[in-house]
Enzyme design. Structure first.
Site, mmCIF file in Angstrom:
data_model
loop_
_atom_site.group_PDB
_atom_site.id
_atom_site.type_symbol
_atom_site.label_atom_id
_atom_site.label_comp_id
_atom_site.label_asym_id
_atom_site.label_seq_id
_atom_site.Cartn_x
_atom_site.Cartn_y
_atom_site.Cartn_z
ATOM 1 N N LYS A 1 -24.627 15.859 27.185
ATOM 2 C CA LYS A 1 -25.436 15.504 28.361
ATOM 3 C C LYS A 1 -25.161 16.461 29.516
ATOM 4 O O LYS A 1 -26.082 16.970 30.147
ATOM 5 C CB LYS A 1 -25.144 14.058 28.819
ATOM 6 C CG LYS A 1 -25.404 13.001 27.762
ATOM 7 C CD LYS A 1 -25.118 11.607 28.271
ATOM 8 C CE LYS A 1 -23.664 11.333 28.595
ATOM 9 N NZ LYS A 1 -22.731 11.418 27.454
ATOM 10 N N ARG B 1 -25.600 3.357 32.967
ATOM 11 C CA ARG B 1 -24.806 3.159 31.757
ATOM 12 C C ARG B 1 -25.144 1.825 31.111
ATOM 13 O O ARG B 1 -24.802 1.590 29.980
ATOM 14 C CB ARG B 1 -23.359 3.129 32.211
ATOM 15 C CG ARG B 1 -22.334 3.596 31.257
ATOM 16 C CD ARG B 1 -22.370 5.078 31.117
ATOM 17 N NE ARG B 1 -21.174 5.611 30.535
ATOM 18 C CZ ARG B 1 -20.715 6.826 30.793
ATOM 19 N NH1 ARG B 1 -21.333 7.611 31.626
ATOM 20 N NH2 ARG B 1 -19.644 7.254 30.187
ATOM 21 N N ARG C 1 -13.382 20.003 23.350
ATOM 22 C CA ARG C 1 -13.768 20.333 24.729
ATOM 23 C C ARG C 1 -12.539 20.732 25.544
ATOM 24 O O ARG C 1 -11.479 20.123 25.448
ATOM 25 C CB ARG C 1 -14.432 19.123 25.386
ATOM 26 C CG ARG C 1 -14.697 19.340 26.877
ATOM 27 C CD ARG C 1 -15.647 18.339 27.485
ATOM 28 N NE ARG C 1 -15.320 16.965 27.173
ATOM 29 C CZ ARG C 1 -16.174 15.957 27.310
ATOM 30 N NH1 ARG C 1 -17.387 16.172 27.753
ATOM 31 N NH2 ARG C 1 -15.804 14.732 27.005
ATOM 32 N N ARG D 1 -9.487 16.759 28.839
ATOM 33 C CA ARG D 1 -9.591 15.564 29.670
ATOM 34 C C ARG D 1 -8.675 14.479 29.111
ATOM 35 O O ARG D 1 -8.515 14.372 27.894
ATOM 36 C CB ARG D 1 -11.043 15.042 29.667
ATOM 37 C CG ARG D 1 -11.902 15.678 30.735
ATOM 38 C CD ARG D 1 -13.371 15.380 30.632
ATOM 39 N NE ARG D 1 -13.765 14.013 30.318
ATOM 40 C CZ ARG D 1 -15.029 13.615 30.209
ATOM 41 N NH1 ARG D 1 -16.017 14.471 30.423
ATOM 42 N NH2 ARG D 1 -15.329 12.372 29.903
ATOM 43 N N ARG E 1 -14.432 4.519 23.922
ATOM 44 C CA ARG E 1 -15.635 4.910 24.680
ATOM 45 C C ARG E 1 -16.882 4.727 23.828
ATOM 46 O O ARG E 1 -17.920 4.278 24.312
ATOM 47 C CB ARG E 1 -15.512 6.374 25.141
ATOM 48 C CG ARG E 1 -14.527 6.539 26.302
ATOM 49 C CD ARG E 1 -14.077 7.983 26.469
ATOM 50 N NE ARG E 1 -15.149 8.898 26.811
ATOM 51 C CZ ARG E 1 -15.049 10.222 26.721
ATOM 52 N NH1 ARG E 1 -13.921 10.771 26.311
ATOM 53 N NH2 ARG E 1 -16.060 10.974 27.051
HETATM 54 P P1 AP5 Z 1 -20.628 17.763 27.224
HETATM 55 O O1 AP5 Z 1 -21.888 18.406 27.695
HETATM 56 O O2 AP5 Z 1 -19.415 17.855 28.071
HETATM 57 O O3 AP5 Z 1 -20.917 16.250 26.750
HETATM 58 P P2 AP5 Z 1 -21.250 14.931 27.586
HETATM 59 O O4 AP5 Z 1 -22.308 14.203 26.840
HETATM 60 O O5 AP5 Z 1 -21.519 15.267 29.014
HETATM 61 O O6 AP5 Z 1 -19.874 14.176 27.382
HETATM 62 P P3 AP5 Z 1 -18.968 13.258 28.301
HETATM 63 O O7 AP5 Z 1 -17.754 12.980 27.470
HETATM 64 O O8 AP5 Z 1 -18.718 13.873 29.646
HETATM 65 O O9 AP5 Z 1 -19.822 11.986 28.445
HETATM 66 P P4 AP5 Z 1 -19.342 10.574 28.813
HETATM 67 O O10 AP5 Z 1 -20.616 9.885 29.058
HETATM 68 O O11 AP5 Z 1 -18.424 9.926 27.851
HETATM 69 O O12 AP5 Z 1 -18.370 10.825 30.050
HETATM 70 P P5 AP5 Z 1 -18.560 10.711 31.614
HETATM 71 O O13 AP5 Z 1 -17.913 11.888 32.212
HETATM 72 O O14 AP5 Z 1 -19.978 10.386 31.977
HETATM 73 O O15 AP5 Z 1 -20.300 18.402 25.778
HETATM 74 C C1 AP5 Z 1 -19.159 18.004 25.061
HETATM 75 C C2 AP5 Z 1 -18.539 19.234 24.383
HETATM 76 O O16 AP5 Z 1 -19.437 19.731 23.391
HETATM 77 C C3 AP5 Z 1 -18.272 20.420 25.328
HETATM 78 O O17 AP5 Z 1 -17.114 21.062 24.896
HETATM 79 C C4 AP5 Z 1 -19.503 21.327 25.141
HETATM 80 O O18 AP5 Z 1 -19.193 22.676 25.381
HETATM 81 C C5 AP5 Z 1 -19.858 21.062 23.690
HETATM 82 N N1 AP5 Z 1 -21.271 21.079 23.415
HETATM 83 C C6 AP5 Z 1 -22.285 20.600 24.199
HETATM 84 N N2 AP5 Z 1 -23.473 20.739 23.567
HETATM 85 C C7 AP5 Z 1 -23.198 21.314 22.367
HETATM 86 C C8 AP5 Z 1 -24.020 21.699 21.261
HETATM 87 N N3 AP5 Z 1 -25.359 21.530 21.265
HETATM 88 N N4 AP5 Z 1 -23.413 22.237 20.174
HETATM 89 C C9 AP5 Z 1 -22.055 22.402 20.137
HETATM 90 N N5 AP5 Z 1 -21.237 22.068 21.164
HETATM 91 C C10 AP5 Z 1 -21.807 21.522 22.256
HETATM 92 O O19 AP5 Z 1 -17.738 9.383 31.929
HETATM 93 C C11 AP5 Z 1 -16.330 9.343 31.824
HETATM 94 C C12 AP5 Z 1 -15.846 7.958 32.214
HETATM 95 O O20 AP5 Z 1 -16.201 7.693 33.597
HETATM 96 C C13 AP5 Z 1 -16.469 6.783 31.445
HETATM 97 O O21 AP5 Z 1 -15.801 6.531 30.227
HETATM 98 C C14 AP5 Z 1 -16.330 5.642 32.462
HETATM 99 O O22 AP5 Z 1 -15.021 5.140 32.493
HETATM 100 C C15 AP5 Z 1 -16.606 6.332 33.789
HETATM 101 N N6 AP5 Z 1 -18.039 6.310 34.135
HETATM 102 C C16 AP5 Z 1 -18.855 7.380 34.281
HETATM 103 N N7 AP5 Z 1 -20.099 6.984 34.603
HETATM 104 C C17 AP5 Z 1 -20.063 5.633 34.659
HETATM 105 C C18 AP5 Z 1 -21.044 4.641 34.926
HETATM 106 N N8 AP5 Z 1 -22.335 4.977 35.191
HETATM 107 N N9 AP5 Z 1 -20.667 3.348 34.890
HETATM 108 C C19 AP5 Z 1 -19.389 2.995 34.640
HETATM 109 N N10 AP5 Z 1 -18.396 3.884 34.367
HETATM 110 C C20 AP5 Z 1 -18.740 5.194 34.379
#
Ligand code: AP5
Length: 213
Positions: free
Chosen positions: A15, A90, A127, A159, A170
């Site tokens: 994402k 979310r 990552r 991370r 997660r």
């Molecule tokens: P990346 O683009 O980093 O993936 P992502 O989908 O953004 O992954 P996240 O782990 O950041 O999502 P998440 O929703 O779990 O975490 P968030 O930070 O929102 O890509 C991943 C890896 O793959 C990278 O190394 C990249 O280079 C590689 N890659 C990307 N595309 C690729 C491809 N096509 N092919 C190969 N490799 C590829 O949330 C973290 C925490 O915050 C949550 O668990 C929660 O506790 C809290 N939180 C955040 N938002 C909320 C909310 N709205 N409500 C409540 N709690 C929240």
């Protein structure tokens, strides 16, 4: 082309990677609640201290906190013409709260990214991030010098929530919330399914087609 875009998808689906590309191209802010929460953690604020415990356990930060943070960001002048939301909403409560705060406005498009679990785990465990938020992958997007950010020379780390154990939690939380959220956007007529497999360029090309239709 719709300029209010929500990206839904499992942890590690890509994402953030896609959101950064699209935000540059259509010139709207990339709003990622995970990044905002990590910034609070890095600054050591009260909110950051509370959020860190929850994030490190793989749970969700309470809706009220996250919605307030997102609404504040989306109320700034640079978000008037659109935005890309990554990791927010979310759950359905967050989606409805967001619509309420902006007088019923709904996204133009919601891209629902689908990816199989083995690839999710491969992407997350490989990552690496720098303290300023630049994101790499040890195989698919490696830095020029292993362990060092290309942009600012800082050390790359994993991370704290990218361990296999926390990723399992997660994913469990994700699967509990996603179906009602997808149904909500489907009912609004804005849902598009995006195959998130393949390299980042292929995913981006598919996304562009979907948001341009
Ligand atoms: P990346 O683009 O980093 O993936 P992502 O989908 O953004 O992954 P996240 O782990 O950041 O999502 P998440 O929703 O779990 O975490 P968030 O930070 O929102 O890509 C991943 C890896 O793959 C990278 O190394 C990249 O280079 C590689 N890659 C990307 N595309 C690729 C491809 N096509 N092919 C190969 N490799 C590829 O949330 C973290 C925490 O915050 C949550 O668990 C929660 O506790 C809290 N939180 C955040 N938002 C909320 C909310 N709205 N409500 C409540 N709690 C929240």
């Amino acid at each position: 082309m719709g300029k209010r875009i929500v990206l839904l998808g499992p942890p590690g689906a890509g994402k953030g990677t896609l959101a950064r590309q699209l935000a540059d191209e259509i010139d709207v802010p990339h709003v990622a609640t995970g990044d905002m929460l990590r910034a609070e953690v890095a600054e050591g604020t009260d909110l950051g201290l509370k959020a860190k415990q929850i994030m490190d356990s793989g749970g969700l930060v309470p809706d009220a906190i996250v919605v307030e943070m997102a609404v504040e960001r989306l109320s700034r002048p640079d978000a008037t013409d659109g935005w890309i939301l990554d990791g927010f909403p979310r759950d359905v409560e967050q989606a409805i709260d967001l619509e309420r705060q902006f007088s019923g406005a709904v996204p133009d498009i919601t891209l629902y990214m689908g990816l199989d679990t083995d690839e999710i785990v491969r992407r997350i465990t490989g990552r690496r991030v720098c303290p300023r938020g630049h994101v790499y992958h040890v195989d698919s997007n490696p830095p020029r010098t292993p362990g060092t950010c290309d942009e600012d020379g800082l050390e790359l780390t994993q991370r704290d929530d990218d361990t296999k154990e926390v990723v399992a939690k997660r994913l469990q939380v994700y699967w509990e919330e996603i179906d009602p959220l997808v149904a909500h956007y489907d009912e609004l007529g804005v849902l598009r399914r995006l195959d998130a497999s393949g390299d980042a360029e292929s995913v981006h090309a598919r996304a562009i087609q979907l948001v341009s239709d």
